[in-house]
Scaffold this motif. Structure first.
Motif, PDB file in Angstrom:
ATOM      1  N   TYR A  13     -10.709   0.319  12.214  1.00 13.54           N
ATOM      2  CA  TYR A  13     -12.072   0.787  11.955  1.00 13.54           C
ATOM      3  C   TYR A  13     -12.983   0.607  13.168  1.00 13.54           C
ATOM      4  O   TYR A  13     -13.637   1.537  13.615  1.00 13.54           O
ATOM      5  CB  TYR A  13     -12.627   0.049  10.733  1.00 13.54           C
ATOM      6  N   GLN A  29     -15.097   5.428   1.748  1.00 16.92           N
ATOM      7  CA  GLN A  29     -15.429   4.035   1.449  1.00 16.92           C
ATOM      8  C   GLN A  29     -15.466   3.810  -0.070  1.00 16.92           C
ATOM      9  O   GLN A  29     -14.938   2.811  -0.563  1.00 16.92           O
ATOM     10  CB  GLN A  29     -16.770   3.664   2.072  1.00 16.92           C
ATOM     11  N   ARG A  51      -7.620  -1.660   9.787  1.00 19.45           N
ATOM     12  CA  ARG A  51      -7.809  -2.557  10.926  1.00 19.45           C
ATOM     13  C   ARG A  51      -8.299  -1.822  12.171  1.00 19.45           C
ATOM     14  O   ARG A  51      -8.832  -2.421  13.079  1.00 19.45           O
ATOM     15  CB  ARG A  51      -6.511  -3.283  11.235  1.00 19.45           C
ATOM     16  N   ARG A 104      -9.015  -2.787   1.291  1.00 19.44           N
ATOM     17  CA  ARG A 104      -9.860  -3.072   2.454  1.00 19.44           C
ATOM     18  C   ARG A 104      -9.756  -1.953   3.479  1.00 19.44           C
ATOM     19  O   ARG A 104      -8.774  -1.223   3.524  1.00 19.44           O
ATOM     20  CB  ARG A 104      -9.419  -4.391   3.096  1.00 19.44           C
ATOM     21  N   ARG A 105     -10.789  -1.887   4.324  1.00 22.67           N
ATOM     22  CA  ARG A 105     -10.778  -0.835   5.345  1.00 22.67           C
ATOM     23  C   ARG A 105      -9.656  -1.079   6.356  1.00 22.67           C
ATOM     24  O   ARG A 105      -9.114  -2.183   6.470  1.00 22.67           O
ATOM     25  CB  ARG A 105     -12.129  -0.738   6.033  1.00 22.67           C
ATOM     26  N   LYS A 121     -13.046   1.334  -2.176  1.00 25.38           N
ATOM     27  CA  LYS A 121     -13.623   0.303  -3.042  1.00 25.38           C
ATOM     28  C   LYS A 121     -13.096   0.445  -4.471  1.00 25.38           C
ATOM     29  O   LYS A 121     -12.733  -0.551  -5.112  1.00 25.38           O
ATOM     30  CB  LYS A 121     -15.145   0.393  -3.027  1.00 25.38           C
ATOM     31  N   GLU A 129       0.830  -1.197   0.000  1.00 28.48           N
ATOM     32  CA  GLU A 129       0.000   0.000   0.000  1.00 28.48           C
ATOM     33  C   GLU A 129       0.863   1.245   0.000  1.00 28.48           C
ATOM     34  O   GLU A 129       1.888   1.304   0.664  1.00 28.48           O
ATOM     35  CB  GLU A 129      -0.902   0.030   1.241  1.00 28.48           C
ATOM     36  N   LYS A 167      -7.619   4.921   4.197  1.00 28.78           N
ATOM     37  CA  LYS A 167      -8.099   3.930   5.165  1.00 28.78           C
ATOM     38  C   LYS A 167      -8.263   4.542   6.553  1.00 28.78           C
ATOM     39  O   LYS A 167      -9.274   4.318   7.224  1.00 28.78           O
ATOM     40  CB  LYS A 167      -7.124   2.739   5.223  1.00 28.78           C
TER      41      LYS A 167
END
Length: 180
Positions: A79, A65, A77, A74-75, A69, A11, A19
């Motif tokens: 969150y 979001q 950790r 992915r969101r 997407k 990333e 994120k």
């Protein structure tokens, strides 16, 4: 706090920032949920404003979001940690009334606005879509800060007590989110 430290190799900076911002918006929604729950008793006059702020935060979360997407990311950790911590923060500070609610929001938004400004600076030449997503929420976050700071002026006590605690908590959650 360095934004590029400890990134996962797959990333880039933009993905990590998006994120963490997404998780932070979830935390903000839950701060308002906790405040709305308790404000029925302690700060009825603030309920409309809190509901409006919460609707803004829901929109902000949707923006991040959608961008995650689109990128297939992915969101964060953190969150759910942001959500749980946000609810507790909102619930507890709302127990002390309208001035404490306002001081909390002003403190959180002050940190958030500073981070958004740095994110925009760092990403402007790197990722126009991330910058657009971040920029799209700045005015409403500034509005939350300014209205809350104006309300909080009526009680210097809560500003002095809550600002350092809330600001440090917010900084810590952002720091953790960038590393999880």
């Amino acid at each position: 706090m360095e934004l590029t430290a400890h990134l996962r190799p797959a990333e880039g900076l933009a993905e990590r920032v998006l994120k963490v911002n997404h998780a932070g918006e979830n935390g903000a929604i839950q701060i308002y949920a906790g405040q709305l729950l308790v404000s029925r008793i302690t700060a009825r006059s603030m309920r409309s404003e809190l509901s409006e702020f919460q609707s803004h935060e829901r929109k902000h979360r949707s923006i991040f979001q959608a961008e995650l997407k689109r990128r297939g990311v992915r969101r964060c950790r953190s969150y759910h940690l942001c959500g749980a911590g946000g609810f507790v923060l909102g619930f507890v500070t709302a127990l002390f009334g309208a001035s404490a609610i306002a001081a909390t929001t002003a403190a959180v938004e002050s940190v958030v606005l500073r981070h958004l400004e740095r994110q925009i600076e760092r990403l402007t030449a790197v990722d126009a879509e991330a910058v657009a997503a971040i920029t799209s929420i700045v005015l409403e976050e500034q509005q939350h800060h300014d209205l809350s700071a104006a309300h909080a002026q009526s009680s210097r006590f809560w500003v002095r007590v809550l600002t350092p605690v809330v600001a440090m908590s917010t900084e810590t959650v952002i720091w953790l989110g960038m590393r999880l």
